[in-house]
Design a protein around this motif. Sequence first.
Motif, short mmCIF file in Angstrom:
data_model
loop_
_atom_site.label_atom_id
_atom_site.label_comp_id
_atom_site.label_asym_id
_atom_site.label_seq_id
_atom_site.Cartn_x
_atom_site.Cartn_y
_atom_site.Cartn_z
N THR A 1 25.45 60.30 36.42
CA THR A 1 26.83 59.87 36.29
C THR A 1 27.54 60.32 37.57
O THR A 1 26.92 60.95 38.44
N LEU B 1 26.33 53.50 30.64
CA LEU B 1 26.24 52.56 31.76
C LEU B 1 25.98 53.28 33.07
O LEU B 1 25.22 52.79 33.92
N SER B 2 26.57 54.45 33.24
CA SER B 2 26.35 55.22 34.48
C SER B 2 24.89 55.64 34.60
O SER B 2 24.28 55.48 35.67
N GLU B 3 24.33 56.19 33.54
CA GLU B 3 22.95 56.66 33.60
C GLU B 3 21.97 55.50 33.76
O GLU B 3 20.89 55.66 34.34
N LEU B 4 22.35 54.33 33.27
CA LEU B 4 21.49 53.16 33.43
C LEU B 4 21.55 52.62 34.86
O LEU B 4 20.52 52.33 35.47
N CYS B 5 22.75 52.51 35.40
CA CYS B 5 22.92 51.90 36.73
C CYS B 5 22.66 52.88 37.87
O CYS B 5 22.25 52.46 38.96
N LEU B 6 22.89 54.17 37.63
CA LEU B 6 22.72 55.17 38.68
C LEU B 6 21.43 55.96 38.52
O LEU B 6 21.29 57.05 39.07
N HIS B 7 20.48 55.40 37.75
CA HIS B 7 19.15 56.00 37.61
C HIS B 7 19.21 57.44 37.12
O HIS B 7 18.71 58.37 37.77
N PRO C 1 16.14 52.32 28.71
CA PRO C 1 17.35 52.03 27.92
C PRO C 1 17.40 52.71 26.55
O PRO C 1 18.46 53.12 26.10
N TYR D 1 30.84 54.71 29.37
CA TYR D 1 30.82 55.37 30.68
C TYR D 1 29.50 56.09 30.93
O TYR D 1 28.84 55.87 31.95
#
Length: 271
Positions: free
Chosen positions: A108, A99-105, A128, A96
């Motif tokens: 979260t 992936l959140s920090e990766l996709c939402l720049h 990453p 959670y």
Amino acid sequence: MNERINFETPENIKISYQLAGPGTRFLAWFADCIFLTLFCLFLLVIFVAIGFSVDGVFGDLFESSRRDDPFRKDPQFSMVFLGIWIMIWSLGSFVYFGLSELCLHGQTIGKRMSKIRVVKSDGFSLDPISILIRSIFRLIDQLPILWIVPVLSDSSQRLGDMAAGTLVISDEPSEISPVREILCDRTAAESKFRITAAMLARSRPSDFSAIETLLERWSSLHEEERTALTSTMVLALAERLQTEAPPPAEYQQYLEDLLAAEYRRQSRSLG
């Protein structure tokens, strides 16, 4: 009051961020835990449903759940159930937050609600590797005794931030000049002059500061003063950028396109 952190990029661009305080970070973490719990419960329901449908050891263990009060009659079931929950929570937390920090720049759901963001300590966006290190250390940082670390840290960093070289900053929109607000939305296709990366590399940070100041004061300057300043600036810039100077009637357009190109470059590089 939260402190600001100031530094310069390798290109000598000055960056200033408002650090997020421990209280704001805790609220974001608490909100994330609510979403994470719901997510893990969903995974647990799926896992239990699968357990009921399979044979073998798990099938035998889950068989006891069909009886009344399975935890009292089958302690083994309660231990397995607890182990499954810990496994799902740990894995869910890792997935959670990472992936959140990766996709939402760098954000979260909780951080977005609290208007904070994670960036590299040099001001650039997360990579990453930094996200992976933060996610690994999060398993340790969630221990209650370690909640004191961000409070004692000058930059409100937890152990994961220190190891990954990251900071949590306020994502509240700051006041910007009207010139920057207008030109930040200008795309390369809308520009008359083609500004290349090589041209931007030859320029200096002081050039863009001078251009921004001139454009901000444009309407308040007398025509003679405006013409003299613009001519001096454009001719000097054209020589430094190794490009042909535009006609005098297009000096303002040239400066605007050059400044807009620099804003786009900063937007791509910074977090």
